[in-house]
Design an enzyme around this catalytic site. Sequence first.
Site, short mmCIF file in Angstrom:
data_model
loop_
_atom_site.label_atom_id
_atom_site.label_comp_id
_atom_site.label_asym_id
_atom_site.label_seq_id
_atom_site.Cartn_x
_atom_site.Cartn_y
_atom_site.Cartn_z
N CYS A 119 -17.25 -64.25 -21.21
CA CYS A 119 -15.87 -64.84 -20.75
C CYS A 119 -15.02 -63.49 -20.21
CB CYS A 119 -15.28 -65.41 -22.06
SG CYS A 119 -16.41 -66.94 -22.59
N HIS A 163 -7.96 -65.48 -20.89
CA HIS A 163 -9.27 -66.22 -20.72
C HIS A 163 -8.86 -67.67 -21.51
CE1 HIS A 163 -12.88 -68.25 -21.37
NE2 HIS A 163 -13.23 -67.57 -22.69
N ASN A 209 -13.17 -74.64 -21.84
CA ASN A 209 -13.43 -73.19 -21.75
C ASN A 209 -14.66 -72.97 -20.53
OD1 ASN A 209 -14.42 -70.60 -21.75
ND2 ASN A 209 -14.34 -70.75 -24.06
N1 ACO Z 1 -14.96 -82.57 -34.40
C1 ACO Z 1 -14.84 -83.21 -35.65
N2 ACO Z 1 -14.85 -82.30 -36.61
C2 ACO Z 1 -15.53 -80.98 -36.29
C3 ACO Z 1 -15.78 -80.61 -35.10
C4 ACO Z 1 -15.58 -81.49 -34.01
N3 ACO Z 1 -15.81 -81.47 -32.43
N4 ACO Z 1 -16.23 -79.34 -35.18
C5 ACO Z 1 -16.11 -79.04 -36.36
N5 ACO Z 1 -15.80 -80.07 -37.35
C6 ACO Z 1 -15.67 -79.90 -38.65
C7 ACO Z 1 -16.70 -79.13 -39.20
O1 ACO Z 1 -17.85 -79.65 -39.32
C8 ACO Z 1 -15.69 -78.77 -40.63
O2 ACO Z 1 -16.12 -79.89 -41.35
P1 ACO Z 1 -16.21 -79.45 -42.97
O3 ACO Z 1 -14.78 -78.89 -43.43
O4 ACO Z 1 -16.48 -81.07 -43.37
O5 ACO Z 1 -17.42 -78.75 -43.06
C9 ACO Z 1 -14.12 -78.73 -40.08
O6 ACO Z 1 -14.16 -79.36 -38.88
C10 ACO Z 1 -13.58 -77.60 -39.88
O7 ACO Z 1 -14.54 -76.67 -39.06
P2 ACO Z 1 -14.23 -75.25 -38.60
O8 ACO Z 1 -15.41 -74.85 -37.44
O9 ACO Z 1 -13.92 -74.50 -39.85
O10 ACO Z 1 -13.28 -75.67 -37.60
P3 ACO Z 1 -11.95 -74.66 -37.00
O11 ACO Z 1 -10.57 -74.98 -37.59
O12 ACO Z 1 -12.50 -73.23 -37.19
O13 ACO Z 1 -11.95 -75.18 -35.57
C11 ACO Z 1 -12.80 -74.16 -33.58
C12 ACO Z 1 -13.21 -74.88 -34.69
C13 ACO Z 1 -11.77 -74.88 -32.82
C14 ACO Z 1 -14.07 -74.07 -32.69
C15 ACO Z 1 -12.05 -72.73 -33.80
O14 ACO Z 1 -12.83 -72.32 -34.81
C16 ACO Z 1 -11.90 -71.93 -32.65
O15 ACO Z 1 -11.04 -72.28 -31.83
N6 ACO Z 1 -12.48 -71.05 -32.44
C17 ACO Z 1 -12.35 -70.05 -31.20
C18 ACO Z 1 -13.52 -70.50 -30.46
C19 ACO Z 1 -13.57 -69.95 -29.06
O16 ACO Z 1 -12.44 -70.18 -28.61
N7 ACO Z 1 -14.57 -69.83 -28.67
C20 ACO Z 1 -15.09 -69.25 -27.36
C21 ACO Z 1 -14.18 -68.05 -27.01
S1 ACO Z 1 -15.14 -66.72 -26.43
C22 ACO Z 1 -15.87 -67.58 -25.04
O17 ACO Z 1 -15.19 -68.22 -24.51
C23 ACO Z 1 -17.36 -67.46 -24.72
#
Ligand code: ACO
EC number: 2.3.1.180
Length: 339
Positions: free
Chosen positions: A118, A260, A290
């Site tokens: 990215c 980004h 993304n």
């Molecule tokens: N729908 C519903 N529930 C979900 C989903 C989904 N799509 N994905 C995960 N969950 C659940 C998980 O299983 C977990 O459940 P549990 O508590 O029962 O175990 C709960 O939601 C929380 O999961 P987390 O992974 O901890 O969720 P988080 O609050 O961290 O949000 C997210 C996830 C949105 C991916 C967040 O971590 C984030 O924004 N991270 C940055 C990711 C990013 O931007 N990546 C790309 C950047 S770099 C690049 O571009 C290559």
Amino acid sequence: MKSSTKQGVKILSTGSAVPHMSLNNNQISDIVETSDDWISTRTGIKERRLLTGEQKSIIDLAIVASRNALDKISMNPSEIDLILLATSTPNDLFGSASQIQYKIGAINAVAFDLTAACSGFVLGLVTASQFIQTGSYNNILVIGADVLSKWVDWSDRGTCILFGDAAGAVILQSCPYVDNSILNFQFNTDGTYASHLSIPYKESHQPHVLLNIYQGSFHPIYMNGREVYKFAVSQVPLSIVKCLNALNMSTDDINWLLLHQANERILNAVADKLSIDNHKIIANLSKYGNTSAASIPLALDEALEEKKISDNDIVVIAGFGAGLTWGTIVVRWKELQLA
Ligand code: ACO
């Protein structure tokens, strides 16, 4: 920027392309257990575009974006000296830039790929600007393109909801140094955390029977979302401040913040940390998700089409992603004076 600079660099034109097929959050909830509410609240994404049907590869998207940028300034492709394709999803591991060079008819251009996930586009933009500033080339096409839909595990709800396919392109040209647009950059890499975000190569368990060579294949995207979130929100503001400080500028000087397009929460958190008004954030990820290396040129092209950015505006561009690699470019926008 070093004092050895000879030439200025201006951004002459931009272009972009997205596939026709759109997949919204409700449709994705038919594929994995998720909901529009969960995805919207946590990421700001409402839909994403996916490469299907006639548009078969990243090359098709990159060509449309490149022609779009060339057409806006009526530039003949033969005037391009260098094509730099920032991508992590080439359709050939030896590189895809040469196929773009051939297909758009950029017969005088050298072409190569640059891989930095990215952050690929910002690194590509600065790499290209170095060739111009040292006087090596006059016209450079920088493309950011990715088709991560081909590399996502469509049963992993933690990642498949995030990504979309797109391409964006800019044409850079040399200019007198007084008109220089790329004022400064600041880049970083920390390989300690490479495993937080990767498309890993895994070898087979059995070696070749005669040669004892292990061969393998690439696995789908792996991401530790929480760690990536913490990294982006903590490191990107520091990079922006360092880059501005070196220019004796402050966040008050920023007209537009172009990050980004990973996640709306990351965009807002970075702006909040820097006390930048949310209305200065350029964001289009609700429509495209993304799109990795494509996200910044796609959002830039759209902002210009919407006439958001004016002459002399300070646009702070920051990329971040796998590597982990992140960095900032400060641009003073120069409107193109067409004869
Ligand atoms: N729908 C519903 N529930 C979900 C989903 C989904 N799509 N994905 C995960 N969950 C659940 C998980 O299983 C977990 O459940 P549990 O508590 O029962 O175990 C709960 O939601 C929380 O999961 P987390 O992974 O901890 O969720 P988080 O609050 O961290 O949000 C997210 C996830 C949105 C991916 C967040 O971590 C984030 O924004 N991270 C940055 C990711 C990013 O931007 N990546 C790309 C950047 S770099 C690049 O571009 C290559």
